[in-house]
Design an enzyme around this catalytic site. Sequence first.
Site: not given
Length: 312
Positions: A58, A113
């Site tokens: 991110y 993830h």
Amino acid sequence: MDYTTLGRTGLKVSVAGFGCGGNSKAGLGTGAGDRGAVAILREAMDLGINFFDTARSYGTEGVLGRAIADVPRDQVVISTKHLAGGSPESTVAALEKSLRELGTDCVDIFMLHGVSPRQYDHALNELAPALLREKERGKLRFLGITETSPNDHEHEMLGRAVHNGCWDVIMLGFNLMHQVARDRVFPHTMANGIGTLMMFTVRNVFSVPGRLEETMRELAADGKVPAELATDNPLGFLIHDRGATSLIDAAYRYARHEPGADVVLFGTGNPDHLRSNVASILSPPLPDADRAKLAALFGHLRGVGLEVPGPR
């Protein structure tokens, strides 16, 4: 703020969780800059939010680290993530980088993830043991795993993960038009004490003007929803005095009060949006009749509202 216990972790977390990814990236994705991102994160804390989710990919670990720099560490619960395609060595190196970016010696939850079904064996047999050794060294408190929701509509990966004892927390896609987890996931997480984080609760289909109407027309044309929903206000039945105030309000309340849902994640860089989302997540459940109608209309759908982040 309302708080809940995140499964067997024992962590007391806000039911509204601040997600630092998605379209907004805590404001970085909408031009707020580092100062604006830190400001919105601090405002979230002022509203009682203590659960913050970020990830190496991110690019927001740094601003989150600055936002919590002068906050007592035990007052915030930090989750970060790393993609599961690498080696054990690169995954441990990513954990070390996350700790430096976040400015902490230990992250509360470290998650693998976006694990696809085909990656799961590697995640379980190669990466998890390496991370559990780091847990013993005090680098993380709990281990988690997230699915690749847009590509795993049946929760195939999580359907395996919920039966393996190493995962303390999972992140999954769930919304009022993608309800698969009710039968496939939540019964097992509740039975096994696995904490749950809801993502994709509100994506473009619910927030971009015209997208819901377009989606309903396509679904009706395919015979997947009744033809009467191909209108300019297909979910208008949710908006009434005893019900929701808006579609987004309905979507957050729907996910928040689903049995088995612990934390509803949302992202924003806008203070008004922040307060509005929190207000919805803290509101009472939708009326039983509305929830029953949503189950009847959409319980069979797969993958609706699971768009990857993109232009809004």
